[in-house]
Design a protein around this motif. Structure first.
Motif, PDB file in Angstrom:
ATOM      1  N   TYR A  14      22.531   4.399   2.740  1.00 36.25           N
ATOM      2  CA  TYR A  14      21.135   4.869   1.982  1.00 36.25           C
ATOM      3  C   TYR A  14      21.118   4.308   0.558  1.00 36.25           C
ATOM      4  O   TYR A  14      20.164   3.881   0.159  1.00 36.25           O
ATOM      5  CB  TYR A  14      20.773   6.092   2.278  1.00 36.25           C
ATOM      6  N   GLU A  49      11.864  19.998   2.805  1.00 31.62           N
ATOM      7  CA  GLU A  49      11.897  18.801   3.708  1.00 31.62           C
ATOM      8  C   GLU A  49      13.468  18.451   3.540  1.00 31.62           C
ATOM      9  O   GLU A  49      13.846  18.076   2.169  1.00 31.62           O
ATOM     10  CB  GLU A  49      11.043  17.517   3.329  1.00 31.62           C
ATOM     11  N   GLY A  51      16.584  15.989   4.032  1.00 36.71           N
ATOM     12  CA  GLY A  51      16.656  14.443   4.374  1.00 36.71           C
ATOM     13  C   GLY A  51      15.360  13.692   3.753  1.00 36.71           C
ATOM     14  O   GLY A  51      14.946  12.859   4.454  1.00 36.71           O
ATOM     15  N   GLY A  53      14.518  11.777   1.675  1.00 39.23           N
ATOM     16  CA  GLY A  53      14.555  10.489   1.225  1.00 39.23           C
ATOM     17  C   GLY A  53      13.474   9.993   0.088  1.00 39.23           C
ATOM     18  O   GLY A  53      13.140  10.779  -0.744  1.00 39.23           O
ATOM     19  N   ASN A 109      13.820  11.747  11.025  1.00 39.42           N
ATOM     20  CA  ASN A 109      14.893  10.827  11.340  1.00 39.42           C
ATOM     21  C   ASN A 109      16.003  11.122  10.317  1.00 39.42           C
ATOM     22  O   ASN A 109      16.655   9.860   9.833  1.00 39.42           O
ATOM     23  CB  ASN A 109      14.304   9.295  10.925  1.00 39.42           C
ATOM     24  N   VAL A 110      16.636  12.134  10.449  1.00 40.32           N
ATOM     25  CA  VAL A 110      17.890  12.561   9.964  1.00 40.32           C
ATOM     26  C   VAL A 110      18.788  13.141  10.652  1.00 40.32           C
ATOM     27  O   VAL A 110      20.000  12.757  10.675  1.00 40.32           O
ATOM     28  CB  VAL A 110      17.398  13.847   8.971  1.00 40.32           C
ATOM     29  N   LEU A 120      24.161  21.815  10.582  1.00 39.88           N
ATOM     30  CA  LEU A 120      23.005  21.678   9.632  1.00 39.88           C
ATOM     31  C   LEU A 120      21.800  22.559  10.215  1.00 39.88           C
ATOM     32  O   LEU A 120      21.134  23.256   9.573  1.00 39.88           O
ATOM     33  CB  LEU A 120      22.559  20.203   9.626  1.00 39.88           C
TER      34      LEU A 120
HETATM   35  C1  SAM Z   1      16.156   7.378   8.147  1.00 44.22           C
HETATM   36  S1  SAM Z   1      16.387   8.109   6.293  1.00 44.22           S
HETATM   37  C2  SAM Z   1      14.894   9.059   6.673  1.00 44.22           C
HETATM   38  C3  SAM Z   1      14.122   9.373   5.295  1.00 44.22           C
HETATM   39  C4  SAM Z   1      12.751  10.345   5.224  1.00 44.22           C
HETATM   40  N1  SAM Z   1      13.017  11.455   5.978  1.00 44.22           N
HETATM   41  C5  SAM Z   1      11.909   9.402   6.087  1.00 44.22           C
HETATM   42  O1  SAM Z   1      11.322   9.840   7.075  1.00 44.22           O
HETATM   43  O2  SAM Z   1      11.553   8.418   5.433  1.00 44.22           O
HETATM   44  C6  SAM Z   1      17.458   9.786   6.514  1.00 44.22           C
HETATM   45  C7  SAM Z   1      17.695  10.207   5.185  1.00 44.22           C
HETATM   46  O3  SAM Z   1      18.474  11.564   5.514  1.00 44.22           O
HETATM   47  C8  SAM Z   1      19.339  11.573   4.514  1.00 44.22           C
HETATM   48  N2  SAM Z   1      20.723  12.497   5.194  1.00 44.22           N
HETATM   49  C9  SAM Z   1      21.338  11.991   5.986  1.00 44.22           C
HETATM   50  N3  SAM Z   1      22.225  12.911   6.494  1.00 44.22           N
HETATM   51  C10 SAM Z   1      22.200  14.026   5.535  1.00 44.22           C
HETATM   52  C11 SAM Z   1      22.836  15.347   5.142  1.00 44.22           C
HETATM   53  N4  SAM Z   1      24.118  15.706   5.756  1.00 44.22           N
HETATM   54  N5  SAM Z   1      22.123  16.082   4.491  1.00 44.22           N
HETATM   55  C12 SAM Z   1      20.942  15.739   3.552  1.00 44.22           C
HETATM   56  N6  SAM Z   1      20.457  14.477   4.025  1.00 44.22           N
HETATM   57  C13 SAM Z   1      20.895  13.670   4.676  1.00 44.22           C
HETATM   58  C14 SAM Z   1      19.839  10.081   4.099  1.00 44.22           C
HETATM   59  O4  SAM Z   1      20.199  10.191   2.938  1.00 44.22           O
HETATM   60  C15 SAM Z   1      18.485   9.715   4.358  1.00 44.22           C
HETATM   61  O5  SAM Z   1      17.689   9.659   2.944  1.00 44.22           O
END
Ligand code: SAM
Length: 221
Positions: A14, A49, A51, A53, A109-110, A120
């Motif tokens: 990311y 919210e 994850g 991003g 999508n997290v 989580l």
């Molecule tokens: C596919 S992106 C989706 C971003 C946003 N939700 C969107 O719909 O545009 C996944 C996001 O989840 C975050 N992420 C993944 N694992 C995570 C965790 N264990 N804790 C917090 N954030 C996490 C990543 O850093 C990334 O920003």
């Protein structure tokens, strides 16, 4: 298309995508996610919210207290600062909030990127009040082959390190902490102009329980 799946590889993925992620995300997908968030969490006053991003989805809710949390600092830094919610860098597997702080939490999508998604979901349960809602939107793990094909054809953003989950696997993460109050598959094709995506989605795939994505709404017991 699965790379080694741990917190460092997810962060690195990311960090590389952060600047362009929101511009490249499909507008029809974003609209579909926004409408689900609005429908599921409209009455919540304290919303996290997880994850988040660089996505501006939180703005569709008029929650008096709303926080955008992500473990990727570059993804949070890429958010449009104007009219944005407070941002917190934290791993969803260990959240810096007191128990019962929120009445709504959502992830888009997290879960498929989290090495220990059960940890989580257990943290989400801890920070929710009883009766609080958790909306999870993810790719539909039952059609992994199709998601992989679309990625190879560059019709969707690269997933990076992940493990897709189907409905049963996602529901199982909740254990005894939640009831499942809604579940549906949606969006039959996540690429191309918004009108086309919406037309394809209206062809009846949803009624037949088919879609490239799924959402689940959990209520904390
Ligand atoms: C596919 S992106 C989706 C971003 C946003 N939700 C969107 O719909 O545009 C996944 C996001 O989840 C975050 N992420 C993944 N694992 C995570 C965790 N264990 N804790 C917090 N954030 C996490 C990543 O850093 C990334 O920003």
């Amino acid at each position: 298309m699965t790379t080694e799946h741990n917190t460092d590889t997810v962060k690195a993925h990311y960090a590389e995508l952060a600047q362009s992620y929101d511009d490249k995300a499909n507008p029809a997908c974003k609209r579909a996610y926004e409408s689900l968030v609005r429908r599921a969490l409209a009455d919540c006053t304290h919303v996290l919210e997880l994850g988040a991003g660089s996505s501006p989805t939180l703005a569709v809710l008029n929650a008096p207290f709303a926080v955008a949390c992500d473990m990727s600092f570059p993804m949070l830094a890429a958010r449009n600062a104007a009219a944005d919610a407070p941002r917190v860098t934290a791993d969803g597997q260990q959240l810096p909030y007191a128990s019962g702080s929120f009445d709504g939490v959502y992830t888009i999508n997290v879960l498929e990127h989290v090495p220990a998604p059960k940890a989580l979901v257990s943290e989400v349960s801890r920070i929710l009040k009883p009766g609080g809602l958790f909306l999870s939107i993810t790719p539909n793990g039952d059609v992994e082959w199709l998601l992989d094909l679309l990625e190879r054809l560059k019709l969707k953003l690269p997933e990076g390190p992940h493990k897709f989950l189907n409905f049963a696997e996602t529901a199982a993460l909740a254990g005894d902490a939640f009831d499942v109050v809604a579940h549906q598959k949606f969006l039959a094709f996540p690429a191309g102009p918004e009108g086309l995506v919406n037309c394809i989605d209206r062809l009846g795939f949803r009624d037949r329980g088919w879609g490239l994505f799924q959402y689940i709404v959990f209520r904390k017991i």
